[in-house]
Design a protein around this motif. Structure first.
Motif, PDB file in Angstrom:
ATOM      1  N   PRO A 137       0.928  -1.226  -0.114  1.00 32.43           N
ATOM      2  CA  PRO A 137      -0.047  -0.092   0.171  1.00 32.43           C
ATOM      3  C   PRO A 137       0.652   1.242   0.025  1.00 32.43           C
ATOM      4  N   THR A 138       0.449   2.209  -0.776  1.00 34.55           N
ATOM      5  CA  THR A 138       0.938   3.647  -0.726  1.00 34.55           C
ATOM      6  C   THR A 138       0.767   4.495   0.428  1.00 34.55           C
ATOM      7  N   LYS A 139       1.349   5.446   0.687  1.00 32.50           N
ATOM      8  CA  LYS A 139       0.723   6.366   1.808  1.00 32.50           C
ATOM      9  C   LYS A 139      -0.792   6.647   1.483  1.00 32.50           C
ATOM     10  N   ASP A 140      -1.165   7.204   0.171  1.00 32.71           N
ATOM     11  CA  ASP A 140      -2.569   7.599   0.039  1.00 32.71           C
ATOM     12  C   ASP A 140      -3.330   6.312   0.242  1.00 32.71           C
ATOM     13  N   ASP A 141      -2.941   5.039  -0.088  1.00 34.78           N
ATOM     14  CA  ASP A 141      -3.901   3.960   0.280  1.00 34.78           C
ATOM     15  C   ASP A 141      -3.972   3.896   1.660  1.00 34.78           C
ATOM     16  N   LEU A 142      -3.004   4.289   2.369  1.00 34.02           N
ATOM     17  CA  LEU A 142      -3.184   3.922   3.932  1.00 34.02           C
ATOM     18  C   LEU A 142      -4.075   4.931   4.406  1.00 34.02           C
TER      19      LEU A 142
END
Length: 160
Positions: free
Chosen positions: A47-52
């Protein structure tokens, strides 16, 4: 053995800063809310930071909505896995389908256009009934000008 008593507190109303209260006859609701408090999000490989951030926001919204509904409504949303699902189910429940909304609008327009005071009805009661019709129109997304509304009311009062 758990005692079956009422605390006069429902798990249908909750708080985001504390766990829901366990009431014996509402164990199933309590369990579902506790699981949602833990997140219950699917695991992503990378997961990317945006996903998290999205997952965290969804988990918070999910829990807030879950705590904000009555036990009866919670039973309706209990199988929803994502906040958007809960939102859509509740919106459909309270606003109806697009067809239901069209029907409500048509009914409100007909009531507005055909408004007339009932024989023996006081001015106060006529105005109250007319105001409810205008509110139905407004809730259906249709707003009439003050001029049009006033004319319709006056015309409706003039016909006996």
């Amino acid at each position: 053995m758990a005692q079956d008593f009422s605390l006069n507190v429902s798990n249908g109303v909750g708080s985001s800063n504390r766990a829901p209260i366990l009431v014996a006859n509402e164990y199933h609701h309590w369990l579902q809310r506790m699981e949602r408090l833990g997140g219950g999000q699917p695991v992503m490989n990378h997961p990317t930071k945006d996903d998290l951030d999205k997952m965290e926001n969804d988990a918070i919204a999910f829990y807030e909505i879950s705590c904000g509904v009555s036990p009866d409504n919670f039973d309706i949303i209990i199988n929803c896995k994502f906040t958007k699902e809960i939102w859509d189910v509740l919106k459909n429940l309270y606003e109806g389908t697009e067809q239901d909304q069209d029907k409500k609008l048509t009914t409100a327009l007909n009531e507005f256009n055909n408004f007339k005071a009932n024989a023996g009805e006081s001015l106060k009661d006529s105005f109250k009934r007319f105001n409810l019709i205008v509110t139905k129109l407004s809730n259906s997304g249709t707003v009439r000008s003050n001029h049009e509304t006033n004319l319709q009311l006056l015309n409706g009062l003039g016909r006996h």
